[in-house]
Enzyme design. Structure first.
Site, PDB file in Angstrom:
ATOM      1  N   TYR A 193       9.658   1.994   9.782  1.00  0.00           N
ATOM      2  CA  TYR A 193       9.773   2.989   8.726  1.00  0.00           C
ATOM      3  C   TYR A 193      11.237   3.326   8.523  1.00  0.00           C
ATOM      4  CZ  TYR A 193       4.739   3.638   8.967  1.00  0.00           C
ATOM      5  OH  TYR A 193       3.395   3.435   8.929  1.00  0.00           O
TER       6      TYR A 193
ATOM      7  N   HIS B   1       4.901   7.273   2.376  1.00  0.00           N
ATOM      8  CA  HIS B   1       5.644   6.020   2.250  1.00  0.00           C
ATOM      9  C   HIS B   1       4.951   5.039   1.319  1.00  0.00           C
ATOM     10  CE1 HIS B   1       2.845   4.779   5.554  1.00  0.00           C
ATOM     11  NE2 HIS B   1       2.910   3.590   4.952  1.00  0.00           N
TER      12      HIS B   1
ATOM     13  N   HIS C 123      -6.124  -1.714   4.921  1.00  0.00           N
ATOM     14  CA  HIS C 123      -6.075  -0.578   4.012  1.00  0.00           C
ATOM     15  C   HIS C 123      -5.245  -0.926   2.774  1.00  0.00           C
ATOM     16  CE1 HIS C 123      -2.399  -0.231   6.282  1.00  0.00           C
ATOM     17  NE2 HIS C 123      -2.028   0.921   5.795  1.00  0.00           N
TER      18      HIS C 123
ATOM     19  N   GLU D 265       8.205   1.333   4.179  1.00  0.00           N
ATOM     20  CA  GLU D 265       7.775   0.617   5.384  1.00  0.00           C
ATOM     21  C   GLU D 265       7.858  -0.879   5.118  1.00  0.00           C
ATOM     22  OE1 GLU D 265       3.858   0.229   8.328  1.00  0.00           O
ATOM     23  OE2 GLU D 265       3.577   0.606   6.183  1.00  0.00           O
TER      24      GLU D 265
ATOM     25  N   HIS E 149       0.834  -1.191   0.000  1.00  0.00           N
ATOM     26  CA  HIS E 149       0.000   0.000   0.000  1.00  0.00           C
ATOM     27  C   HIS E 149       0.876   1.252   0.000  1.00  0.00           C
ATOM     28  CE1 HIS E 149       0.715  -0.551   4.407  1.00  0.00           C
ATOM     29  NE2 HIS E 149       0.783   0.766   4.404  1.00  0.00           N
TER      30      HIS E 149
ATOM     31  N   HIS F  11       1.423  -0.290  15.263  1.00  0.00           N
ATOM     32  CA  HIS F  11       0.394   0.722  15.075  1.00  0.00           C
ATOM     33  C   HIS F  11      -0.830   0.399  15.935  1.00  0.00           C
ATOM     34  CE1 HIS F  11       2.398   2.664  11.799  1.00  0.00           C
ATOM     35  NE2 HIS F  11       2.292   1.647  10.967  1.00  0.00           N
TER      36      HIS F  11
END
Length: 308
Positions: free
Chosen positions: A256, A215, A200, A266, A153, A247
């Site tokens: 990261y 990112h 996501h 990431e 993503h 997270h």
């Protein structure tokens, strides 16, 4: 059949400052496989468990950042229908001819309200993951570096994230999984959207400048592999932004870090599966530290400010 007609994120073209240095990094440190070079000098890569020819394309330029981000759709019919839907929505589209990108069919290109360039495509040459389609082994032993399983993503920064979110919802059928609200409890600071069962496939944060990349993310299979990735970064003196950590949003475990040109990347694992009958998750701005970095419960200033 995909839930929306859009299958998944398919490719990202990144700008790099030194191609030779970047090819070494993406091959030997990140552990992607080089799959080709075109006449314009672009270099193509895939993650080991991706079946299509490429997911990351590097282009040498005088500034870092992302040229465009592409989504693969289910079929040429879906591609045509989404092109028509974009135009009906008031979005100008451009047709990129088959072959302009190596081993990739015709693409429909458009700009989102945040200024980012996105693409849709239905065809990309299937090269496999090296294991074959009959009684395959569990994994490919010929791997280098961190070796993620896929490009997963992107997180983009821009002004009109409401307009970009609505475009992806109303034209492509994406759904919001999580939001971060500002102090007024109405305005979105960030939105996380999906076209699949992932937490996501694209995320966006409200920012004063348009067309910025925060990112591009690569998926690993386990927390142990995330820790191993941190070791590899340290062995190669890679600039780490933050991590390994977790997270609150999406519940993924993450690191990261930066490529040699300053593009943030990431590596992560985990996160929940999402289905359309699930409720959105909302985070108030007072909890944004815990939402982004669950363990530290506070934000790294560079994490917010450094974009390409």
């Amino acid at each position: 059949m995909p839930m929306t007609g859009v299958l998944r994120p398919g490719h990202a073209q990144l700008r790099v400052l030194d191609m030779e240095e970047s090819v070494h990094f993406y091959t030997n440190v990140l552990g992607l496989k080089e799959t080709g070079r075109d006449k314009s000098g672009r270099v193509y890569f895939k993650a080991w468990d991706e079946r299509d020819h490429n997911s990351v394309i590097l282009r040498q330029a005088d500034r870092a950042g992302m040229d465009f981000f592409g989504f693969k759709v289910e079929s040429k019919e879906v591609l045509e229908n989404l092109d028509k839907a974009l135009k009906a929505y008031g979005v100008t589209t451009e047709r990129m001819p088959a072959g302009e990108m190596m081993e990739t069919g015709e693409r429909v290109r458009f700009k989102a309200p945040t200024g980012h360039t996105f693409e849709l495509y239905a065809e990309k040459n299937h090269v496999g993951n090296g294991l074959g389609d009959f009684a395959p082994e569990a994994w490919n032993p010929d791997q280098k570096g961190i070796s993620p399983v896929r490009m997963d993503h992107a997180l983009i920064y821009g002004k009109d994230i409401d307009g970009t979110r609505k475009l992806f919802e109303e034209v492509f059928g994406f759904r919001v999984t999580e939001r971060v609200k500002l102090e007024d409890k109405t305005t979105d600071l960030a939105a996380f959207i999906t076209c699949s069962t992932k937490a996501h496939d694209l995320a966006m944060v409200r920012h004063g400048e348009d067309d910025k990349l925060h990112h591009v993310s690569f998926r690993l299979d386990s927390w142990e592999q995330v820790l191993r990735a941190a070791d590899i970064m340290t062995m190669n003196r890679v600039s780490i932004d933050i991590g390994p950590t977790r997270h609150g949003i999406t519940r993924g475990a993450t690191i990261y870090f930066f490529d040699p040109s300053g593009n943030r990347l990431e590596t992560f694992c985990g996160g929940y599966e999402w289905y359309p009958d699930m409720h959105e998750i909302t985070w108030p701005v007072e909890e944004v530290g815990r939402a982004i970095f669950y363990h530290d419960r506070k934000l790294n200033e560079a994490f917010l400010a450094v974009v390409t």
